[in-house]
Design a protein around this motif. Structure first.
Motif, PDB file in Angstrom:
ATOM      1  N   ALA A  14       0.619  -1.294  -0.118  1.00  0.00           N
ATOM      2  CA  ALA A  14      -0.104  -0.006   0.247  1.00  0.00           C
ATOM      3  C   ALA A  14       0.997   1.258   0.021  1.00  0.00           C
ATOM      4  CB  ALA A  14      -1.002   0.009   1.179  1.00  0.00           C
ATOM      5  N   ALA A  15       2.082   1.134   0.894  1.00  0.00           N
ATOM      6  CA  ALA A  15       2.936   2.475   0.959  1.00  0.00           C
ATOM      7  C   ALA A  15       3.909   2.505  -0.557  1.00  0.00           C
ATOM      8  CB  ALA A  15       3.846   2.202   2.205  1.00  0.00           C
ATOM      9  N   GLY A  16       4.085   1.342  -1.249  1.00  0.00           N
ATOM     10  CA  GLY A  16       4.714   1.506  -2.208  1.00  0.00           C
ATOM     11  C   GLY A  16       6.361   1.515  -1.964  1.00  0.00           C
ATOM     12  N   LYS A  17       6.715   1.125  -0.550  1.00  0.00           N
ATOM     13  CA  LYS A  17       8.136   1.250  -0.234  1.00  0.00           C
ATOM     14  C   LYS A  17       8.002   0.237   1.178  1.00  0.00           C
ATOM     15  CE  LYS A  17       7.301   5.708   0.536  1.00  0.00           C
ATOM     16  NZ  LYS A  17       7.866   7.072   0.722  1.00  0.00           N
ATOM     17  N   SER A  18       9.355  -0.076   1.384  1.00  0.00           N
ATOM     18  CA  SER A  18       9.529  -1.000   2.446  1.00  0.00           C
ATOM     19  C   SER A  18       9.954  -0.273   3.638  1.00  0.00           C
ATOM     20  CB  SER A  18      10.433  -2.121   2.167  1.00  0.00           C
ATOM     21  OG  SER A  18      11.567  -1.631   1.961  1.00  0.00           O
ATOM     22  N   GLU A  19      10.478   0.937   3.414  1.00  0.00           N
ATOM     23  CA  GLU A  19      10.961   1.861   4.824  1.00  0.00           C
ATOM     24  C   GLU A  19      11.179   3.139   4.287  1.00  0.00           C
ATOM     25  OE1 GLU A  19      15.666   1.259   5.201  1.00  0.00           O
ATOM     26  OE2 GLU A  19      14.488  -0.551   5.629  1.00  0.00           O
ATOM     27  N   GLU A  20      11.197   4.027   5.111  1.00  0.00           N
ATOM     28  CA  GLU A  20      11.398   5.406   4.844  1.00  0.00           C
ATOM     29  C   GLU A  20      11.932   6.205   6.225  1.00  0.00           C
ATOM     30  OE1 GLU A  20       8.263   7.924   3.799  1.00  0.00           O
ATOM     31  OE2 GLU A  20       6.818   6.383   4.801  1.00  0.00           O
ATOM     32  N   VAL A  21      12.438   7.162   6.086  1.00  0.00           N
ATOM     33  CA  VAL A  21      13.128   7.886   7.307  1.00  0.00           C
ATOM     34  C   VAL A  21      12.142   9.345   7.356  1.00  0.00           C
ATOM     35  CG1 VAL A  21      14.853   9.431   8.285  1.00  0.00           C
ATOM     36  CG2 VAL A  21      15.298   7.190   7.446  1.00  0.00           C
ATOM     37  N   LEU A  22      11.282   9.283   8.422  1.00  0.00           N
ATOM     38  CA  LEU A  22      10.075  10.501   8.481  1.00  0.00           C
ATOM     39  C   LEU A  22      10.776  11.444   9.268  1.00  0.00           C
ATOM     40  CD1 LEU A  22       6.974   8.612   8.976  1.00  0.00           C
ATOM     41  CD2 LEU A  22       7.726   9.520   6.858  1.00  0.00           C
ATOM     42  N   GLU A  23      10.900  12.957   9.099  1.00  0.00           N
ATOM     43  CA  GLU A  23      11.143  14.041   9.976  1.00  0.00           C
ATOM     44  C   GLU A  23       9.951  14.363  10.348  1.00  0.00           C
ATOM     45  OE1 GLU A  23      13.414  16.665  11.759  1.00  0.00           O
ATOM     46  OE2 GLU A  23      14.361  15.332   9.996  1.00  0.00           O
ATOM     47  N   LEU A  24       9.671  14.150  11.810  1.00  0.00           N
ATOM     48  CA  LEU A  24       8.497  14.689  12.355  1.00  0.00           C
ATOM     49  C   LEU A  24       8.619  15.929  13.136  1.00  0.00           C
ATOM     50  CD1 LEU A  24       7.788  11.206  14.067  1.00  0.00           C
ATOM     51  CD2 LEU A  24       6.781  12.039  11.707  1.00  0.00           C
ATOM     52  N   GLU A  25       7.826  16.855  12.736  1.00  0.00           N
ATOM     53  CA  GLU A  25       7.965  18.261  13.347  1.00  0.00           C
ATOM     54  C   GLU A  25       7.432  18.481  14.713  1.00  0.00           C
ATOM     55  OE1 GLU A  25       4.105  17.270  11.799  1.00  0.00           O
ATOM     56  OE2 GLU A  25       6.011  17.396  10.609  1.00  0.00           O
ATOM     57  N   ASN A  26       6.589  17.401  15.216  1.00  0.00           N
ATOM     58  CA  ASN A  26       6.133  17.488  16.575  1.00  0.00           C
ATOM     59  C   ASN A  26       6.645  16.234  17.135  1.00  0.00           C
ATOM     60  OD1 ASN A  26       5.243  20.337  16.478  1.00  0.00           O
ATOM     61  ND2 ASN A  26       3.351  19.413  15.378  1.00  0.00           N
ATOM     62  N   LYS A  27       6.363  16.175  18.688  1.00  0.00           N
ATOM     63  CA  LYS A  27       6.333  14.726  19.102  1.00  0.00           C
ATOM     64  C   LYS A  27       5.087  14.183  18.879  1.00  0.00           C
ATOM     65  CE  LYS A  27       9.716  15.663  22.810  1.00  0.00           C
ATOM     66  NZ  LYS A  27      10.084  15.637  24.107  1.00  0.00           N
ATOM     67  N   LEU A  28       5.034  12.713  18.454  1.00  0.00           N
ATOM     68  CA  LEU A  28       3.862  12.109  18.191  1.00  0.00           C
ATOM     69  C   LEU A  28       3.933  10.670  19.148  1.00  0.00           C
ATOM     70  CD1 LEU A  28       3.891  11.984  14.343  1.00  0.00           C
ATOM     71  CD2 LEU A  28       2.366  13.308  15.701  1.00  0.00           C
ATOM     72  N   SER A  29       2.696  10.296  19.326  1.00  0.00           N
ATOM     73  CA  SER A  29       2.642   9.132  19.839  1.00  0.00           C
ATOM     74  C   SER A  29       2.451   7.983  18.799  1.00  0.00           C
ATOM     75  CB  SER A  29       1.329   8.816  20.865  1.00  0.00           C
ATOM     76  OG  SER A  29       0.242   8.990  20.115  1.00  0.00           O
ATOM     77  N   VAL A  30       2.760   6.798  19.291  1.00  0.00           N
ATOM     78  CA  VAL A  30       2.659   5.612  18.355  1.00  0.00           C
ATOM     79  C   VAL A  30       1.452   5.708  17.525  1.00  0.00           C
ATOM     80  CG1 VAL A  30       2.837   3.256  17.931  1.00  0.00           C
ATOM     81  CG2 VAL A  30       4.509   4.241  19.251  1.00  0.00           C
ATOM     82  N   SER A  31       0.338   5.521  18.014  1.00  0.00           N
ATOM     83  CA  SER A  31      -0.967   5.871  17.741  1.00  0.00           C
ATOM     84  C   SER A  31      -1.257   6.905  16.825  1.00  0.00           C
ATOM     85  CB  SER A  31      -2.160   5.472  18.874  1.00  0.00           C
ATOM     86  OG  SER A  31      -1.982   6.923  19.617  1.00  0.00           O
ATOM     87  N   LEU A  33       1.014   8.355  14.937  1.00  0.00           N
ATOM     88  CA  LEU A  33       2.014   7.959  13.705  1.00  0.00           C
ATOM     89  C   LEU A  33       1.063   6.949  12.858  1.00  0.00           C
ATOM     90  CD1 LEU A  33       4.144   8.314  11.699  1.00  0.00           C
ATOM     91  CD2 LEU A  33       5.364   6.685  13.185  1.00  0.00           C
ATOM     92  N   LYS A  34       0.497   6.069  13.491  1.00  0.00           N
ATOM     93  CA  LYS A  34      -0.290   4.993  12.947  1.00  0.00           C
ATOM     94  C   LYS A  34      -1.385   5.750  12.318  1.00  0.00           C
ATOM     95  CE  LYS A  34      -2.988   0.845  13.710  1.00  0.00           C
ATOM     96  NZ  LYS A  34      -3.505  -0.162  14.887  1.00  0.00           N
ATOM     97  N   LYS A  35      -2.207   6.292  13.025  1.00  0.00           N
ATOM     98  CA  LYS A  35      -3.278   7.054  12.183  1.00  0.00           C
ATOM     99  C   LYS A  35      -3.032   7.837  10.702  1.00  0.00           C
ATOM    100  CE  LYS A  35      -6.137   7.490  16.333  1.00  0.00           C
ATOM    101  NZ  LYS A  35      -6.230   8.466  17.210  1.00  0.00           N
ATOM    102  N   ARG A  36      -1.674   8.627  10.998  1.00  0.00           N
ATOM    103  CA  ARG A  36      -1.452   9.521   9.913  1.00  0.00           C
ATOM    104  C   ARG A  36      -0.838   8.594   8.932  1.00  0.00           C
ATOM    105  NH1 ARG A  36       3.745  13.622  10.828  1.00  0.00           N
ATOM    106  NH2 ARG A  36       5.022  12.711   9.237  1.00  0.00           N
ATOM    107  N   GLN A  37      -0.212   7.456   9.022  1.00  0.00           N
ATOM    108  CA  GLN A  37       0.254   6.740   7.913  1.00  0.00           C
ATOM    109  C   GLN A  37      -0.808   5.981   7.231  1.00  0.00           C
ATOM    110  OE1 GLN A  37       3.000   8.671   7.908  1.00  0.00           O
ATOM    111  NE2 GLN A  37       4.438   7.252   6.950  1.00  0.00           N
ATOM    112  N   ILE A  38      -1.792   5.608   7.883  1.00  0.00           N
ATOM    113  CA  ILE A  38      -2.939   4.776   7.318  1.00  0.00           C
ATOM    114  C   ILE A  38      -3.505   5.624   6.534  1.00  0.00           C
ATOM    115  CG2 ILE A  38      -5.179   3.945   8.002  1.00  0.00           C
ATOM    116  CD1 ILE A  38      -3.734   2.467  10.430  1.00  0.00           C
ATOM    117  N   VAL A  39      -3.724   7.081   6.932  1.00  0.00           N
ATOM    118  CA  VAL A  39      -4.499   7.985   5.950  1.00  0.00           C
ATOM    119  C   VAL A  39      -3.658   8.258   4.615  1.00  0.00           C
ATOM    120  CG1 VAL A  39      -5.180  10.432   5.625  1.00  0.00           C
ATOM    121  CG2 VAL A  39      -5.769   8.905   7.766  1.00  0.00           C
TER     122      VAL A  39
END
Length: 78
Positions: A14-31, A33-39
């Protein structure tokens, strides 16, 4: 803050890739980040997706610099 994200199985497809490095601008919880990537990647069956942070299955932890987050597809029983 940079975190490494790995995708496996149907999630990698679905993502079209097996890995990536994300630059997160704010602190996020795991949940969060999960919601963000699912969308972002329209990941099917989001309730079945499990998350591991630094090789530990975790549901609520705040991510920090250098963490490795794995998006895991549903596991089959045997």
């Amino acid at each position: 803050m940079k975190v490494k994200v790995k995708y496996f199985g149907m999630i990698a497809e679905a993502a079209g890739k097996s890995e990536e490095v994300l630059e997160l601008e704010n602190k996020l919880s795991v949940s969060e980040l999960k919601k963000r990537q699912i969308v972002n990647y329209k990941i099917p069956d989001p309730d079945a997706v499990q998350i591991a942070v630094n090789h530990d299955l975790k549901t609520e932890v705040e991510l920090k610099e250098g963490d490795e987050v794995a998006f895991l597809p549903p596991f089959a029983g045997g």
